[in-house]
Design a protein around this motif. Structure first.
Motif, mmCIF file in Angstrom:
data_model
loop_
_atom_site.group_PDB
_atom_site.id
_atom_site.type_symbol
_atom_site.label_atom_id
_atom_site.label_comp_id
_atom_site.label_asym_id
_atom_site.label_seq_id
_atom_site.Cartn_x
_atom_site.Cartn_y
_atom_site.Cartn_z
ATOM 1 N N THR A 66 18.217 69.512 120.840
ATOM 2 C CA THR A 66 17.379 68.433 121.298
ATOM 3 C C THR A 66 16.088 68.993 121.071
ATOM 4 O O THR A 66 15.795 70.099 120.918
ATOM 5 C CB THR A 66 17.669 67.986 122.603
ATOM 6 N N GLU A 67 14.987 67.862 120.802
ATOM 7 C CA GLU A 67 13.817 68.210 120.619
ATOM 8 C C GLU A 67 13.029 68.852 121.970
ATOM 9 O O GLU A 67 12.356 69.771 122.022
ATOM 10 C CB GLU A 67 12.988 67.003 120.680
ATOM 11 N N ASP A 68 13.887 68.279 123.131
ATOM 12 C CA ASP A 68 13.365 68.987 124.326
ATOM 13 C C ASP A 68 13.793 70.382 124.363
ATOM 14 O O ASP A 68 13.139 71.412 124.957
ATOM 15 C CB ASP A 68 14.152 68.400 125.643
ATOM 16 N N ILE A 69 14.793 71.015 124.068
ATOM 17 C CA ILE A 69 15.358 72.208 124.123
ATOM 18 C C ILE A 69 14.550 73.161 122.931
ATOM 19 O O ILE A 69 14.125 74.195 123.502
ATOM 20 C CB ILE A 69 16.960 72.417 123.506
ATOM 21 N N MET A 70 14.273 72.523 121.879
ATOM 22 C CA MET A 70 13.377 73.396 121.030
ATOM 23 C C MET A 70 11.919 73.234 121.771
ATOM 24 O O MET A 70 11.335 74.524 121.385
ATOM 25 C CB MET A 70 13.277 72.525 119.616
ATOM 26 N N MET A 71 11.454 72.526 122.324
ATOM 27 C CA MET A 71 9.941 72.480 122.900
ATOM 28 C C MET A 71 10.091 73.562 123.879
ATOM 29 O O MET A 71 9.094 74.326 124.150
ATOM 30 C CB MET A 71 9.836 71.248 123.295
ATOM 31 N N GLU A 72 11.193 73.740 124.636
ATOM 32 C CA GLU A 72 11.551 74.682 125.935
ATOM 33 C C GLU A 72 11.176 76.072 125.383
ATOM 34 O O GLU A 72 10.607 76.983 125.929
ATOM 35 C CB GLU A 72 12.450 74.353 126.488
ATOM 36 N N MET A 78 5.891 78.153 115.463
ATOM 37 C CA MET A 78 7.241 77.962 115.693
ATOM 38 C C MET A 78 8.341 77.690 114.656
ATOM 39 O O MET A 78 8.049 76.979 113.490
ATOM 40 C CB MET A 78 7.074 76.377 116.411
ATOM 41 N N GLY A 79 9.286 78.387 114.851
ATOM 42 C CA GLY A 79 10.425 78.462 113.982
ATOM 43 C C GLY A 79 10.247 79.267 112.784
ATOM 44 O O GLY A 79 11.370 80.087 112.263
ATOM 45 N N ALA A 80 9.224 78.881 111.860
ATOM 46 C CA ALA A 80 9.029 79.702 110.598
ATOM 47 C C ALA A 80 7.518 79.858 110.413
ATOM 48 O O ALA A 80 6.769 79.201 110.731
ATOM 49 C CB ALA A 80 9.794 78.821 109.605
ATOM 50 N N LEU A 81 7.321 80.670 109.199
ATOM 51 C CA LEU A 81 5.890 80.846 108.911
ATOM 52 C C LEU A 81 5.573 79.328 108.005
ATOM 53 O O LEU A 81 6.314 78.833 107.542
ATOM 54 C CB LEU A 81 5.796 82.119 107.819
ATOM 55 N N LYS A 82 4.180 79.220 108.244
ATOM 56 C CA LYS A 82 3.573 78.028 107.406
ATOM 57 C C LYS A 82 2.441 78.365 106.452
ATOM 58 O O LYS A 82 1.814 79.540 106.837
ATOM 59 C CB LYS A 82 2.998 76.877 108.538
ATOM 60 N N THR A 83 2.320 77.726 105.471
ATOM 61 C CA THR A 83 1.310 78.100 104.376
ATOM 62 C C THR A 83 -0.212 78.097 105.046
ATOM 63 O O THR A 83 -0.989 78.804 104.594
ATOM 64 C CB THR A 83 1.231 77.114 103.179
ATOM 65 N N GLN A 84 -0.365 77.171 106.158
ATOM 66 C CA GLN A 84 -1.779 76.956 106.749
ATOM 67 C C GLN A 84 -2.016 78.480 107.402
ATOM 68 O O GLN A 84 -3.338 78.628 107.447
ATOM 69 C CB GLN A 84 -1.811 76.027 107.813
ATOM 70 N N LEU A 85 -1.314 79.391 107.615
ATOM 71 C CA LEU A 85 -1.666 80.508 108.244
ATOM 72 C C LEU A 85 -1.926 81.388 107.272
ATOM 73 O O LEU A 85 -2.572 82.506 107.866
ATOM 74 C CB LEU A 85 -0.319 81.149 108.943
ATOM 75 N N PHE A 86 -1.993 81.102 105.984
ATOM 76 C CA PHE A 86 -2.314 82.203 105.063
ATOM 77 C C PHE A 86 -3.454 81.588 104.001
ATOM 78 O O PHE A 86 -3.397 82.135 102.809
ATOM 79 C CB PHE A 86 -1.098 82.612 104.311
ATOM 80 N N THR A 87 -4.348 80.833 104.527
ATOM 81 C CA THR A 87 -5.428 80.753 103.554
ATOM 82 C C THR A 87 -6.290 81.710 104.053
ATOM 83 O O THR A 87 -6.588 82.493 104.954
ATOM 84 C CB THR A 87 -5.995 79.267 104.060
ATOM 85 N N VAL A 132 6.442 84.694 115.172
ATOM 86 C CA VAL A 132 7.195 83.456 115.056
ATOM 87 C C VAL A 132 8.210 83.363 116.259
ATOM 88 O O VAL A 132 9.037 84.120 116.659
ATOM 89 C CB VAL A 132 8.028 83.585 113.775
ATOM 90 N N ALA A 133 8.260 82.044 116.820
ATOM 91 C CA ALA A 133 9.165 81.895 118.003
ATOM 92 C C ALA A 133 10.345 81.222 117.547
ATOM 93 O O ALA A 133 10.546 80.112 116.717
ATOM 94 C CB ALA A 133 8.430 80.977 118.820
ATOM 95 N N ASP A 134 11.484 81.888 117.986
ATOM 96 C CA ASP A 134 12.775 81.314 117.799
ATOM 97 C C ASP A 134 12.880 79.908 118.713
ATOM 98 O O ASP A 134 12.577 80.043 119.677
ATOM 99 C CB ASP A 134 13.880 81.964 118.155
ATOM 100 N N LEU A 135 13.290 78.898 118.129
ATOM 101 C CA LEU A 135 13.715 77.552 118.959
ATOM 102 C C LEU A 135 14.803 77.333 119.389
ATOM 103 O O LEU A 135 15.266 76.013 119.465
ATOM 104 C CB LEU A 135 13.028 76.825 118.063
ATOM 105 N N GLY A 136 15.748 78.115 119.762
ATOM 106 C CA GLY A 136 17.029 77.848 120.288
ATOM 107 C C GLY A 136 17.886 78.736 119.323
ATOM 108 O O GLY A 136 19.415 78.711 119.856
ATOM 109 N N ILE A 137 17.727 79.013 118.042
ATOM 110 C CA ILE A 137 18.483 79.670 117.147
ATOM 111 C C ILE A 137 17.735 80.660 116.570
ATOM 112 O O ILE A 137 16.342 80.705 116.639
ATOM 113 C CB ILE A 137 19.222 78.488 116.192
ATOM 114 N N SER A 138 18.457 81.564 115.737
ATOM 115 C CA SER A 138 17.916 82.700 115.131
ATOM 116 C C SER A 138 16.968 82.110 114.141
ATOM 117 O O SER A 138 17.229 80.937 113.590
ATOM 118 C CB SER A 138 18.517 83.574 114.544
#
Length: 497
Positions: free
Chosen positions: A22-28, A180-189, A201-207
């Motif tokens: 759920t969105e709640d689990i991932m946010m937690e 959260m979850g994966a790397l984003k392009t905005q992090l590499f400008t 990178v934070a895992d959001l309830g799964i690897s």
């Protein structure tokens, strides 16, 4: 190497659908990852404190703000004082829910109008600030109040500054970014390099691998790692200098640039290196003995470097380009004046089209050179600042036009790109290992020499670009005094990587 995504919302949806999250689990889980960073830091803080260690959480109105409210609620269980500054009114469903939970947990709230007084009152105890205003989905200008808040906390010293997902507007100056979850392009400008700090990178309830395992969502780029570097180690013993190719540097107005390129090529494995100038430009010059000189392209040439120190009005530039057009089997690295000089634009375009699909041509412009080149090629009007802000899009546009040609677009973070005719998308790699030590005349010439040397040794252009760029960047890290690096010292640091 690691995957980088332009948008992870589809990955979020796929994770919820596939794994029943759920969105709640991932946010937690997102909040838990930030909680760990802050609590680990505070445990290392030595008192005395006037009261207790204090944490300030800056919250926006979307789900990034929801992450912040969840973080504040979780931190209450630690022996710390937690305050939320509500920078923007909670609007998303999850943000509203997490705000109510934080209130019921006893989290202290202030408005952004009260922030200055809060920072003054807690200056002795404030040990961490979490920026949870905007995440990777934000675009455009920061609201006035958000910018004012970030200006205030950016001035604070001696505390941990943590960004949730990405620093808001790439304006918050973080020590660590928990994305959260994966790397984003905005992090590499290029701008992000000074703002993100250490990226985790934070895992959001799964690897992470499970989160990224969504066939319908392809990564925008790949983040190079140190382990991706392959040096031109010589495995066989029954060899001679010709085995490792002949690199030729077309010399021009600045002979020193040619010497740097040639020295770099020789040190990166090229068996033979020559400087060629059809004029008398190399006569009576102090050329190192190991670099040969001449006026004609040697018959055994396997790679050419052209443009470094050439001069934008060099009368031989177009003739050198014509030679490369006629000899498609000779690999080449093009840089500097040959790319940005309007005088060479028609022949350059002809060369680029002639090499489509051959995988033996590398271009190594910095943003201003790239902007000029794109204009002269008729691919759009750009300023250097436009290129810096949109490097991935610029790289894709160029490479889509000239398939098989490899681009190394230099900057704080280096973008390496090529469109393989057999693949649908442009393949992009990002190299983040370079340091400020490379902001010195001649550093780009060293990169050109490294790339030419690998081409001379019969490597393909994309692989040559990747490994030359990694070696160049990693060598720069060996310089302990970052303002003193010279090109020849940079070359010498090859032996330490």
């Amino acid at each position: 190497m690691k995957k980088i995504y332009s948008d992870t919302r589809e990955l979020d949806k796929a994770a919820r659908s596939t794994f029943g999250l759920t969105e709640d689990i991932m946010m937690e889980n997102a909040a838990a990852a930030m909680e760990k960073e802050i609590s680990d830091y505070i445990k290392k803080c030595n008192g005395p404190f006037l009261s207790r260690p204090t944490v300030l959480v800056l919250c926006g109105g979307g789900n990034n703000g929801g992450d912040g409210y969840a973080l504040a609620r979780r931190l209450i269980s630690h022996d710390v004082s937690v305050t939320v500054c509500e920078v923007l009114e909670a609007k998303s469903e999850m943000c509203i829910l997490q705000k109510e939970r934080a209130k019921k947990s006893g989290v202290h709230f202030i408005s952004f109008y009260e922030l200055d007084d809060f920072l003054t009152e807690t200056s002795f105890d404030l040990k961490a600030v979490a920026d949870c205003i905007f995440g990777s989905g934000f675009h455009g200008e920061l609201p006035v109040q958000a910018k004012a808040v970030l200006d205030a906390v950016n001035k604070e010293k001696g505390l941990l500054k943590l960004a949730c997902d990405i620093p808001s507007g790439i304006y918050f100056k973080a020590d660590v970014t928990v994305t959260m979850g994966a790397l984003k392009t905005q992090l590499f400008t290029d701008r992000s390099k000074d703002m993100c700090g250490k990226i985790k990178v934070a895992d959001l309830g799964i690897s992470r691998s499970s989160f990224e395992n969504c066939p319908s969502v392809q990564p925008e780029a790949f983040l190079l790692e140190e382990s991706d570097l392959v040096l031109p180690i010589r495995e066989k013993q029954n060899v001679h200098k010709g085995t490792f190719g002949h690199t030729v540097i077309y010399s021009g107005e600045k002979t020193g640039a040619s010497v740097i390129v040639g020295t770099a090529a020789l040190n990166f494995g090229s068996g033979l290196v020559s400087l060629v100038d059809k004029t008398d430009g190399l006569e009576n010059k102090n050329i190192p003995y190991e670099l040969m000189t001449g006026k004609q392209l040697p018959e055994n040439t396997t790679a050419v470097a052209l443009g470094m120190g050439l001069g934008i009005n060099n009368d031989c530039g177009n003739e050198y380009l014509e030679t490369l057009i006629e000899n498609k089997n000779i690999a080449a690295v093009l840089d500097a004046d040959i790319l940005s000089g309007e005088k060479f634009s028609e022949k350059l375009k002809e060369l680029l089209y002639s090499r489509r699909g051959l995988d033996n041509l590398i271009l190594t412009p910095h943003p201003k050179e790239f902007a000029n080149m794109m204009k002269h090629l008729g691919l759009g009007e750009y300023e250097a600042a436009d290129v810096v802000e949109n490097k991935l899009e610029c790289a894709k546009k160029f490479c889509s036009e000239f398939e098989g040609v490899t681009l190394i677009l230099k900057g704080a973070d280096v973008v390496i790109a090529q469109k393989n005719p057999s693949e649908e998308n442009v393949r992009i790699y990002v190299n983040v290992f370079g340091t400020a030590a490379l902001a010195k005349a001649g550093s780009g010439d060293v990169l050109g020499g490294f790339a030419a040397a690998l081409l001379a040794q019969h490597k393909n252009s994309l692989g040559s670009a990747v490994h030359a760029s990694l070696a160049h960047a990693l060598a720069s890290q060996k310089c302990s005094v970052n303002f003193s690096l010279t090109p020849f010292e940079l070359i010498s640091y090859l032996k330490q990587i």
